[in-house]
Enzyme design. Structure first.
Site, PDB file in Angstrom:
ATOM      1  N   ASP A 194       8.650   3.494   6.636  1.00 52.77           N
ATOM      2  CA  ASP A 194       7.656   4.139   5.766  1.00 52.77           C
ATOM      3  C   ASP A 194       6.586   4.891   6.569  1.00 52.77           C
ATOM      4  O   ASP A 194       5.875   5.731   6.008  1.00 52.77           O
ATOM      5  CB  ASP A 194       6.963   3.088   4.879  1.00 52.77           C
ATOM      6  CG  ASP A 194       7.945   2.268   4.061  1.00 52.77           C
ATOM      7  OD1 ASP A 194       9.085   2.741   3.873  1.00 52.77           O
ATOM      8  OD2 ASP A 194       7.579   1.155   3.636  1.00 52.77           O
ATOM      9  N   ARG A 204      24.682  23.599  -7.650  1.00 52.17           N
ATOM     10  CA  ARG A 204      24.038  22.437  -8.265  1.00 52.17           C
ATOM     11  C   ARG A 204      22.636  22.166  -7.701  1.00 52.17           C
ATOM     12  O   ARG A 204      22.319  22.592  -6.595  1.00 52.17           O
ATOM     13  CB  ARG A 204      24.878  21.178  -7.996  1.00 52.17           C
ATOM     14  CG  ARG A 204      26.026  21.059  -8.929  1.00 52.17           C
ATOM     15  CD  ARG A 204      26.870  19.852  -8.612  1.00 52.17           C
ATOM     16  NE  ARG A 204      27.852  19.680  -9.664  1.00 52.17           N
ATOM     17  CZ  ARG A 204      29.000  19.039  -9.523  1.00 52.17           C
ATOM     18  NH1 ARG A 204      29.319  18.509  -8.363  1.00 52.17           N
ATOM     19  NH2 ARG A 204      29.833  18.931 -10.531  1.00 52.17           N
TER      20      ARG A 204
HETATM   21  O1  F6P Z   1       9.106  -0.999   3.710  1.00 51.36           O
HETATM   22  C1  F6P Z   1      10.403  -0.596   4.017  1.00 51.36           C
HETATM   23  C2  F6P Z   1      11.237  -0.446   2.777  1.00 51.36           C
HETATM   24  O2  F6P Z   1      12.526   0.006   3.163  1.00 51.36           O
HETATM   25  C3  F6P Z   1      10.644   0.468   1.720  1.00 51.36           C
HETATM   26  O3  F6P Z   1      10.783   1.834   2.020  1.00 51.36           O
HETATM   27  C4  F6P Z   1      11.404   0.022   0.497  1.00 51.36           C
HETATM   28  O4  F6P Z   1      10.685   0.293  -0.689  1.00 51.36           O
HETATM   29  C5  F6P Z   1      11.528  -1.467   0.719  1.00 51.36           C
HETATM   30  O5  F6P Z   1      11.376  -1.679   2.120  1.00 51.36           O
HETATM   31  C6  F6P Z   1      12.821  -2.069   0.254  1.00 51.36           C
HETATM   32  O6  F6P Z   1      12.726  -3.446   0.437  1.00 51.36           O
HETATM   33  P1  F6P Z   1      13.968  -4.439   0.299  1.00 51.36           P
HETATM   34  O7  F6P Z   1      14.785  -4.327   1.548  1.00 51.36           O
HETATM   35  O8  F6P Z   1      13.328  -5.771   0.150  1.00 51.36           O
HETATM   36  O9  F6P Z   1      14.754  -3.992  -0.884  1.00 51.36           O
END
Ligand code: F6P
Length: 363
Positions: A135, A170
């Site tokens: 992130d 598309r």
């Molecule tokens: O924080 C990293 C992340 O990959 C986010 O981008 C995403 O929303 C979340 O973790 C997904 O978490 P999990 O692996 O618990 O589904």
């Protein structure tokens, strides 16, 4: 009298490419340079709670003379991604003491860093953090482990989708991760040639995205479209169409699908639309050269900070160097969103990418 330091290392939160390269750097530097013992704590704070450890030596990480950790995705230590850890703070501290640790290195994103900061303060640990997250929303560091690889993964997907989109005239809606931050969508969208990039920090108008796609087709002869959508994208209050998001904040069927439905309605079914949700593919794969370098530099710097007697700090990349920043400063300012003055927002606009209404940057 005990002279050797016993250093623990753990990985916390969602995995990402480059974690193993950081573990490798910590073990190599701590054992070769300082002669410390290093133990891995499996599954982050759960390992402390259950008093589990894995001995880590330069030798044990070798496979026929090769060290596979440099280019291996995921984390050999395992990880957990839960927020309720602090309910067992005393038991976790008891586990740390039972393992007879002199110091700990924790690799995590903003959620994990807040938890580890609370633990190290209460347990009076010698502790250094290394930032990682696809992130890219940890404050005061220009780089974090995992982000570069994730951007490359999304760009690879956009390259592939562009060919098939162009062949069928598309619009491809591509949903990418990032939680409440739009860094991954913004950077991969620009590098991957997106026509629209919808991120949480800049509320978008469906009408705006839709008329941009139509203008590209009618005025510029581009018969297909690529729309990169962050999973946490925010709709502008005065948008057209039926905005489930304005009321509920989160769409029930995923952000990519929601935006596809909205654009379809707004264009009166004139656009042929498909949705791709990249999901956890963005967290997998082998780390890029950039992430391997960063992980190596962070691992080395974290060990050096401990050797200098430092504690309660996070290694951060600033102006081409690794520096130690107080963890409290980091956690107080994270997650760090795309800022209004981020030059990449201006870059996207200059390239003719629809990125929502920048006058409405919300944070
Ligand atoms: O924080 C990293 C992340 O990959 C986010 O981008 C995403 O929303 C979340 O973790 C997904 O978490 P999990 O692996 O618990 O589904």
């Amino acid at each position: 009298m005990k002279t050797q330091k016993r250093l623990g290392i753990l990985t916390s939160g969602g995995d990402c490419p480059g974690l193993n390269a950081a573990i490798r750097a910590v073990v190599s530097h701590a054992t070769i340079t300082y002669g410390w013992e290093v133990i891995g704590i499996p599954y982050a704070t759960k390992g402390l709670l259950e008093k589990h450890s894995i001995p880590l030596t330069v030798h044990c990480m070798d496979l026929r003379g090769m060290n596979p950790l440099l280019n291996m995705g995921g984390t050999i230590l395992g990880s957990i991604n839960k927020g309720d850890t602090l309910a067992q703070i005393d038991e976790i501290i008891a586990g740390y003491n039972a393992l007879e640790l002199d110091a700990l290195i924790g690799i995590g994103g903003d959620g994990s860093l807040a938890i580890l900061d609370a633990l190290q303060k209460k347990g009076n640990w010698q502790f250094i953090a290394i930032p990682k997250t696809i992130d890219n929303d940890v404050a005061f560091t220009e780089k974090v482990i995992g982000f570069d690889t994730a951007v490359n993964t999304v760009v690879d997907a956009l390259n592939r989708l562009t060919f098939t989109a162009a062949s069928h005239d598309r619009v491809m809606i591509v949903e990418v991760m990032g939680r409440s931050a739009g860094h991954l969508a913004l950077q991969s969208g620009i590098a991957g040639g997106a026509d629209c990039i919808l991120i949480p920090e800049i509320p978008y108008l469906i009408k705006g995205a839709c008329s941009h796609l139509r203008e590209l087709r009618d005025c510029w002869g581009r018969r297909f479209g690529i729309v990169v959508v962050a999973e946490g994208a925010q709709v502008a209050e005065d948008g057209c169409c039926h905005h489930e998001l304005v009321k509920n904040k989160q769409p029930s069927h995923g952000m990519g699908q929601y935006i596809a439905d909205e654009i379809r309605n707004c264009s009166h079914n004139q656009l042929d639309i498909r949705v791709s949700v990249l999901g956890h593919i963005q967290r997998g794969g082998i780390p890029s050269a950039g992430d391997r370098l960063l992980a190596s530099a962070f691992g080395k710097a974290a060990v050096d900070l401990l050797a200098q007697g430092e504690t309660g700090k996070m290694v951060a990349w600033q102006n081409g160097q690794v520096v130690g920043i107080p963890l409290q400063t980091i956690t107080a300012n994270s997650p760090s969103p795309v800022k209004p003055d981020n030059f990449l927002v201006g870059t996207a606009q200059s390239l003719g990418i629809y990125i929502g209404n920048t006058e409405q940057i919300s944070r």
